[in-house]
Design an enzyme around this catalytic site. Structure first.
Site, PDB file in Angstrom:
ATOM      1  N   HIS A 196      -1.493  11.595  15.698  1.00 59.51           N
ATOM      2  CA  HIS A 196      -2.164  10.926  14.636  1.00 59.51           C
ATOM      3  C   HIS A 196      -1.034   9.957  13.971  1.00 59.51           C
ATOM      4  O   HIS A 196       0.147  10.387  13.650  1.00 59.51           O
ATOM      5  CB  HIS A 196      -2.544  11.617  13.680  1.00 59.51           C
ATOM      6  N   ARG A 239      -4.378  -4.811   9.750  1.00 63.56           N
ATOM      7  CA  ARG A 239      -3.326  -4.132   8.941  1.00 63.56           C
ATOM      8  C   ARG A 239      -3.342  -2.608   9.649  1.00 63.56           C
ATOM      9  O   ARG A 239      -4.103  -1.733   9.413  1.00 63.56           O
ATOM     10  CB  ARG A 239      -3.418  -3.897   7.607  1.00 63.56           C
ATOM     11  N   CYS A 284       0.974  -1.285  -0.119  1.00 72.57           N
ATOM     12  CA  CYS A 284       0.050   0.119  -0.120  1.00 72.57           C
ATOM     13  C   CYS A 284       0.678   1.372  -0.075  1.00 72.57           C
ATOM     14  O   CYS A 284       0.306   2.298  -0.536  1.00 72.57           O
ATOM     15  CB  CYS A 284      -0.872  -0.003   1.184  1.00 72.57           C
ATOM     16  N   CYS A 308      -1.847   0.553   9.032  1.00 76.04           N
ATOM     17  CA  CYS A 308      -1.214   1.171   8.140  1.00 76.04           C
ATOM     18  C   CYS A 308      -0.680   2.809   8.504  1.00 76.04           C
ATOM     19  O   CYS A 308      -1.629   3.480   8.849  1.00 76.04           O
ATOM     20  CB  CYS A 308      -2.131   1.514   7.009  1.00 76.04           C
ATOM     21  N   HIS A 313      -4.228   4.518  10.297  1.00 74.71           N
ATOM     22  CA  HIS A 313      -5.241   3.721  10.364  1.00 74.71           C
ATOM     23  C   HIS A 313      -5.087   2.015  10.762  1.00 74.71           C
ATOM     24  O   HIS A 313      -4.139   1.673  10.008  1.00 74.71           O
ATOM     25  CB  HIS A 313      -6.469   4.174   9.426  1.00 74.71           C
TER      26      HIS A 313
END
Ligand SMILES: [Zn+2]
Length: 131
Positions: free
Chosen positions: A103, A118, A66, A120, A106
Site C-alpha cells: 500500500h 495528486r 496536505c 498522496c 491514494h
C-alpha cells in the site's frame, strides 16, 4: 512484465520498521506532517521501501500542503496499480506497488498541471535515493 516480489508476513515484519509494516502491508496511513518525506526537497528517486522498485521522482514532487509527499505522476505507470477503495464511507483510488503489492497511498484528481493528479503517498512506503 516485471517479476512479482512475494514474501510472507513474517518476512516483511523482519525487513520493515513497525510503521513501514503497518502502512505497506496493512494499509495504515501515517499521520500528516509526521513522515520523513513530506518536506523533503532533494533531487532523486523515491523507491518502494519493500522491494526497491523506482516509483516517483523529485521532479514530479510538489507542495500540496496536505502533509504527505505528493507527486503529479508516477515514474513508470507499470510500477503502480490503482484499486478502488470504499473504506471510511468514501470512494477513493488506492495506489499500490505493482511489484510487491505494498500500500502506498491514494491518487486524487486535484493535482497541478500537466496531469491534474495528486499522488498522496505515505513516507513510510518510500525510500529515497539521491541523484
Ligand atoms: Zn514494492
Amino acid at each position: 512484465m516485471d517479476m512479482k516480489v512475494v514474501k510472507t508476513e513474517a518476512e516483511w515484519r523482519q525487513q520493515l520498521s513497525d510503521i513501514e509494516f503497518q502502512v505497506t502491508r496493512q494499509a495504515a496511513t501515517e499521520r500528516a506532517f509526521t513522515g520523513r518525506y513530506w518536506d523533503h526537497h532533494e533531487h532523486g528517486i523515491y523507491t518502494c521501501v519493500c522491494c526497491q522498485t523506482p516509483l516517483f521522482e523529485s521532479d514530479a514532487k510538489f507542495e500540496s500542503g496536505c502533509g504527505w509527499p505528493s507527486y503529479f505522476k508516477a515514474l513508470n505507470p507499470a510500477h503502480v496499480r490503482e484499486i478502488r477503495d470504499h473504506s471510511y464511507g468514501m470512494t477513493r483510488i488506492e495506489i499500490v506497488c505493482n511489484i510487491c503489492d505494498a500500500h502506498l497511498g491514494h491518487v486524487f484528481p486535484d493535482g497541478p498541471k500537466p496531469t491534474g493528479l495528486r499522488y498522496c503517498i505515505n513516507s513510510a512506503s518510500l525510500a529515497f535515493t539521491p541523484k
